[in-house]
Motif scaffolding. Structure first.
Motif, PDB file in Angstrom:
ATOM      1  N   ASP A 121       0.812  -1.215   0.000  1.00 57.93           N
ATOM      2  CA  ASP A 121       0.000   0.000   0.000  1.00 57.93           C
ATOM      3  C   ASP A 121       0.846   1.266   0.000  1.00 57.93           C
ATOM      4  N   LYS A 122       2.177   1.109  -0.115  1.00 57.62           N
ATOM      5  CA  LYS A 122       3.093   2.251  -0.116  1.00 57.62           C
ATOM      6  C   LYS A 122       3.161   2.837  -1.526  1.00 57.62           C
ATOM      7  N   ASP A 123       3.621   4.091  -1.637  1.00 57.56           N
ATOM      8  CA  ASP A 123       3.902   4.683  -2.940  1.00 57.56           C
ATOM      9  C   ASP A 123       4.776   3.695  -3.724  1.00 57.56           C
ATOM     10  N   PRO A 124       4.318   3.197  -4.888  1.00 59.17           N
ATOM     11  CA  PRO A 124       5.063   2.168  -5.622  1.00 59.17           C
ATOM     12  C   PRO A 124       6.490   2.572  -5.961  1.00 59.17           C
ATOM     13  N   GLY A 125       6.762   3.871  -6.108  1.00 64.33           N
ATOM     14  CA  GLY A 125       8.089   4.325  -6.492  1.00 64.33           C
ATOM     15  C   GLY A 125       9.070   4.454  -5.348  1.00 64.33           C
ATOM     16  N   LYS A 126       8.604   4.270  -4.120  1.00 66.75           N
ATOM     17  CA  LYS A 126       9.483   4.340  -2.956  1.00 66.75           C
ATOM     18  C   LYS A 126      10.314   3.067  -2.846  1.00 66.75           C
ATOM     19  N   SER A 127      11.364   3.144  -2.014  1.00 70.30           N
ATOM     20  CA  SER A 127      12.240   1.979  -1.860  1.00 70.30           C
ATOM     21  C   SER A 127      11.490   0.777  -1.299  1.00 70.30           C
ATOM     22  N   SER A 128      10.467   1.014  -0.493  1.00 68.61           N
ATOM     23  CA  SER A 128       9.682  -0.077   0.071  1.00 68.61           C
ATOM     24  C   SER A 128       8.403  -0.349  -0.717  1.00 68.61           C
ATOM     25  N   GLY A 129       8.244   0.330  -1.852  1.00 68.29           N
ATOM     26  CA  GLY A 129       7.084   0.100  -2.700  1.00 68.29           C
ATOM     27  C   GLY A 129       7.301  -1.098  -3.614  1.00 68.29           C
ATOM     28  N   ILE A 130       6.352  -1.343  -4.490  1.00 68.15           N
ATOM     29  CA  ILE A 130       6.428  -2.511  -5.357  1.00 68.15           C
ATOM     30  C   ILE A 130       6.730  -2.140  -6.803  1.00 68.15           C
ATOM     31  N   GLY A 131       6.792  -0.839  -7.109  1.00 67.57           N
ATOM     32  CA  GLY A 131       6.999  -0.411  -8.484  1.00 67.57           C
ATOM     33  C   GLY A 131       8.455  -0.123  -8.808  1.00 67.57           C
ATOM     34  N   TYR A 132       8.656   0.507  -9.953  1.00 65.20           N
ATOM     35  CA  TYR A 132       9.995   0.898 -10.408  1.00 65.20           C
ATOM     36  C   TYR A 132      10.535   2.003  -9.513  1.00 65.20           C
ATOM     37  N   ASN A 133      11.701   1.779  -8.943  1.00 66.35           N
ATOM     38  CA  ASN A 133      12.368   2.769  -8.100  1.00 66.35           C
ATOM     39  C   ASN A 133      13.472   3.402  -8.949  1.00 66.35           C
ATOM     40  N   ALA A 134      13.187   4.579  -9.511  1.00 67.47           N
ATOM     41  CA  ALA A 134      14.046   5.182 -10.531  1.00 67.47           C
ATOM     42  C   ALA A 134      15.392   5.626  -9.967  1.00 67.47           C
ATOM     43  N   PHE A 135      16.341   5.915 -10.854  1.00 68.25           N
ATOM     44  CA  PHE A 135      17.696   6.274 -10.440  1.00 68.25           C
ATOM     45  C   PHE A 135      17.694   7.476  -9.503  1.00 68.25           C
ATOM     46  N   HIS A 136      18.541   7.358  -8.484  1.00 69.60           N
ATOM     47  CA  HIS A 136      18.620   8.426  -7.497  1.00 69.60           C
ATOM     48  C   HIS A 136      19.888   8.263  -6.666  1.00 69.60           C
ATOM     49  N   MET A 137      20.231   9.315  -5.934  1.00 69.55           N
ATOM     50  CA  MET A 137      21.212   9.217  -4.863  1.00 69.55           C
ATOM     51  C   MET A 137      20.459   9.429  -3.555  1.00 69.55           C
ATOM     52  N   ASP A 138      20.897   8.769  -2.510  1.00 71.27           N
ATOM     53  CA  ASP A 138      20.221   8.880  -1.229  1.00 71.27           C
ATOM     54  C   ASP A 138      20.575  10.191  -0.540  1.00 71.27           C
ATOM     55  N   LEU A 139      19.550  10.786   0.100  1.00 69.70           N
ATOM     56  CA  LEU A 139      19.686  12.054   0.827  1.00 69.70           C
ATOM     57  C   LEU A 139      20.263  13.133  -0.080  1.00 69.70           C
ATOM     58  N   VAL A 140      19.638  13.253  -1.233  1.00 72.23           N
ATOM     59  CA  VAL A 140      20.103  14.159  -2.291  1.00 72.23           C
ATOM     60  C   VAL A 140      20.098  15.617  -1.852  1.00 72.23           C
ATOM     61  N   ASN A 141      19.235  15.965  -0.889  1.00 67.82           N
ATOM     62  CA  ASN A 141      19.074  17.370  -0.515  1.00 67.82           C
ATOM     63  C   ASN A 141      19.802  17.748   0.762  1.00 67.82           C
ATOM     64  N   GLY A 142      20.804  16.954   1.167  1.00 67.96           N
ATOM     65  CA  GLY A 142      21.657  17.326   2.280  1.00 67.96           C
ATOM     66  C   GLY A 142      22.968  17.905   1.764  1.00 67.96           C
ATOM     67  N   THR A 143      23.530  18.848   2.470  1.00 66.47           N
ATOM     68  CA  THR A 143      24.806  19.412   2.011  1.00 66.47           C
ATOM     69  C   THR A 143      25.922  18.375   2.075  1.00 66.47           C
ATOM     70  N   LEU A 144      25.762  17.355   2.935  1.00 63.52           N
ATOM     71  CA  LEU A 144      26.763  16.288   3.051  1.00 63.52           C
ATOM     72  C   LEU A 144      26.072  14.924   2.936  1.00 63.52           C
ATOM     73  N   PRO A 145      25.672  14.522   1.743  1.00 62.05           N
ATOM     74  CA  PRO A 145      25.041  13.207   1.606  1.00 62.05           C
ATOM     75  C   PRO A 145      26.017  12.104   1.988  1.00 62.05           C
ATOM     76  N   PRO A 146      25.522  10.919   2.321  1.00 63.32           N
ATOM     77  CA  PRO A 146      26.441   9.810   2.592  1.00 63.32           C
ATOM     78  C   PRO A 146      27.346   9.558   1.386  1.00 63.32           C
ATOM     79  N   ASP A 147      28.614   9.306   1.641  1.00 59.96           N
ATOM     80  CA  ASP A 147      29.532   9.020   0.543  1.00 59.96           C
ATOM     81  C   ASP A 147      29.240   7.664  -0.087  1.00 59.96           C
ATOM     82  N   TYR A 148      28.731   6.746   0.734  1.00 63.93           N
ATOM     83  CA  TYR A 148      28.374   5.415   0.245  1.00 63.93           C
ATOM     84  C   TYR A 148      27.004   5.039   0.767  1.00 63.93           C
TER      85      TYR A 148
END
Length: 306
Positions: A121-148
């Protein structure tokens, strides 16, 4: 254009045998980061095992060497021997991660490792959803995103869907026109909310997609979700769509198996996931795809991620 995965690191049998009987202590945290004392203890114990340093060096080279940026560490035999949900196995996985960079949790309300299950029942595009999870980097909107960003496979989709996808972000950007790259380098993009986070700097809004990436070492701050969920000017949106197409054109696709540990250098590659197989609502929750996620911060003065 799809390429086959080329960075699979198997654990030598001699090392596997030694690790199965290695009683690493419970880890301690310093805030949201793995404590230095824990990392030192793990390193002392692990480097005493045969071929560990060689394996760790291979892993680091795959992540930071020329043309590299991701790797899959095959921990399946250790998972079978110890139990993939056993604390001893998770300590070994954490020990390997600490050979790359400093493990931490940017979410104070979550433990060091975060579950990514499947919610129909989650947004299908989310990591825990069932749909296509399109290309992204995690925590894209932080000044210091995780390096890995790292993902440990506990269970793949039992119905056979959900292969992981990765793409070389800098190679994709290099294939764009000069005009498109100039637009992507402008601070005109934004996505998501930013609250209750630790260790990832301040909110970055607006941000450039090509953030100091002329040298090939900066982040490509991209998430395909911004194209639908953020109000962007036409020219900047079109440039981002061009990048999205190039990411798909250069993607690598593969299935994670139980015990496979995927580590992605976010300064080089973006990641995502194909849709899970239809019929997820017929799969018991306890049998659905399950990953564990852990983030890593490059050590101070360590230029390996750049």
């Amino acid at each position: 254009m799809e390429r086959k995965l080329h960075v699979i690191i198997d654990i030598p049998s001699q090392l596997e045998a030694a690790l199965i009987g290695l009683p690493l202590p419970t880890w301690k945290l310093d805030g949201s980061f793995l404590a230095k004392s824990t990392m030192e203890r793990y390193r002392t114990e692990l480097t005493a095992t045969p071929r560990f340093e060689e394996t760790a060096a291979t892993l680091r080279h795959a992540l930071t060497g020329e043309g590299g940026g991701y790797a899959v560490l095959r921990l399946g035999n250790l998972a079978k021997a110890l139990g993939i949900d056993d604390d001893r196995f998770m300590r070994l996985a954490t020990g390997f991660a600490a050979e790359v960079a400093v493990p931490f949790s940017p979410f104070p309300r979550w433990p060091l490792w975060k579950d990514i299950g499947v919610k129909v029942d989650k947004d299908p595009g989310k990591s825990s959803g069932i749909g296509y999870n399109a290309f992204h980097m995690d925590l894209v909107n932080g000044t210091l995103p995780p390096d890995y960003t790292t993902l440990l496979c506990v269970r793949p989709d039992p119905l056979g869907g959900g292969p992981s996808i990765l793409s070389d972000a800098h190679a994709a950007a290099a294939r764009l026109s000069e005009d498109s790259r100039a637009l992507l380098a402008e601070p005109a993009y934004h996505y998501g909310t930013f609250f209750d986070l630790f260790g990832v700097g301040e909110e970055y809004k607006p941000f450039p997609i090509l953030d100091g990436s002329d040298s090939g070492g900066g982040f490509v701050r991209f998430t395909a979700k911004m194209l639908e969920r953020s109000q962007l000017g036409q020219a900047h949106a079109d440039a981002a769509r061009e990048l999205a197409k190039e990411l798909v054109r250069g993607q690598v696709s593969f299935m994670l198996q139980p015990g496979d540990y995927l580590i992605v250098n976010q300064r080089r590659f973006l990641h995502g996931r194909e849709a899970l197989h239809s019929g997820q609502d017929t799969v018991p929750v306890a049998d659905r795809r399950l990953l564990l996620q852990l983030f890593l911060r490059a050590r101070a003065g360590d230029g390996s991620a750049a």
